[in-house]
Write an enzyme that holds these catalytic residues in place. Sequence first.
Site, PDB file in Angstrom:
ATOM      1  CB  CYS A  11      -0.720  -0.138   0.892  1.00 29.51           C
ATOM      2  SG  CYS A  11      -0.086   0.081   2.595  1.00 29.51           S
ATOM      3  CG  ASN A  58       4.285  -1.847   5.416  1.00 27.49           C
ATOM      4  OD1 ASN A  58       5.061  -1.962   5.890  1.00 27.49           O
ATOM      5  ND2 ASN A  58       2.957  -2.530   5.081  1.00 27.49           N
ATOM      6  CB  CYS A 115      -3.615   1.748   7.108  1.00 36.97           C
ATOM      7  SG  CYS A 115      -3.462   3.409   8.520  1.00 36.97           S
ATOM      8  NE  ARG A 116      -4.738   1.168   1.454  1.00 33.74           N
ATOM      9  CZ  ARG A 116      -3.971   1.634   0.286  1.00 33.74           C
ATOM     10  NH1 ARG A 116      -5.620   2.240  -0.521  1.00 33.74           N
ATOM     11  NH2 ARG A 116      -3.030   3.249   0.353  1.00 33.74           N
ATOM     12  CB  SER A 117       0.685  -3.730   2.840  1.00 31.35           C
ATOM     13  OG  SER A 117       1.141  -3.048   3.330  1.00 31.35           O
ATOM     14  CG  ASP A 139      -5.288   6.080   1.901  1.00 36.65           C
ATOM     15  OD1 ASP A 139      -5.361   5.872   3.381  1.00 36.65           O
ATOM     16  OD2 ASP A 139      -4.568   6.586   1.741  1.00 36.65           O
TER      17      ASP A 139
HETATM   18  P1  4NP Z   1      -2.248   2.943   4.137  1.00 36.66           P
HETATM   19  O1  4NP Z   1      -2.403   3.505   4.812  1.00 36.66           O
HETATM   20  O2  4NP Z   1      -1.340   3.310   2.842  1.00 36.66           O
HETATM   21  O3  4NP Z   1      -3.040   1.791   4.216  1.00 36.66           O
HETATM   22  O4  4NP Z   1      -0.783   2.012   5.130  1.00 36.66           O
HETATM   23  C1  4NP Z   1      -2.098   5.199   4.669  1.00 36.66           C
HETATM   24  C2  4NP Z   1      -1.259   5.809   5.715  1.00 36.66           C
HETATM   25  C3  4NP Z   1      -0.285   7.031   5.815  1.00 36.66           C
HETATM   26  C4  4NP Z   1      -1.071   7.239   5.365  1.00 36.66           C
HETATM   27  C5  4NP Z   1      -1.067   6.828   4.058  1.00 36.66           C
HETATM   28  C6  4NP Z   1      -1.892   6.752   3.493  1.00 36.66           C
HETATM   29  N1  4NP Z   1       0.363   9.231   5.018  1.00 36.66           N
HETATM   30  O5  4NP Z   1       0.094  10.220   3.430  1.00 36.66           O
HETATM   31  O6  4NP Z   1       0.885   9.439   5.465  1.00 36.66           O
END
Ligand code: 4NP
Length: 161
Positions: free
Chosen positions: A13, A16, A18-20, A130
């Site tokens: 993602c 790294n 939340c989703r992945s 997201d």
């Molecule tokens: P992820 O979510 O891609 O599912 O881990 C996010 C975590 C942090 C951010 C964006 C998406 N960020 O902009 O910091």
Amino acid sequence: MVTQSRMGVLFVCLGNICRSPTAHGVFETLVAAQGHDGWLTVDSCGTGDWHVGEQPDQRAMTEAGKRGVALSHLRARQVRENDFFEFDYILAMDRANLRHLESIKPSSFQGHLGLFLDYAPEPGIAEVPDPYYGGEEGFTQVLDLIEDASQGLLQALIDAR
Ligand code: 4NP
């Protein structure tokens, strides 16, 4: 005795956190529960580097914990070129991250690079949204989508073995 080679799956993602890592924990737990950890390796990473070294987001850990999946041992890392040599299936959570991966993919990569939700039983939602800037309900949806696609992915890998 037949020697069976391992197969590697990498979930990707943006951050790294939340989703992945959620997909990593859910899929790893499913793989172990069904006795496939002897031949499947699971990992996750982000295309961005903002959260390198951090634990998954607390909201992701809480939602996964409700479903019996621990994420607290995971730490964020950024994708690296060697991932394309170490993993057979590289699965992006959304199209933006898939495009990023396609842009850095070595031409010699022989594996499968695609969207994780292609393995979901119900076609419709192509991307894991997201949840970072939203509320807790976003994490519930992330878990629902990931649990469904994980079952389909495991069956596809068993069939491809
Ligand atoms: P992820 O979510 O891609 O599912 O881990 C996010 C975590 C942090 C951010 C964006 C998406 N960020 O902009 O910091």
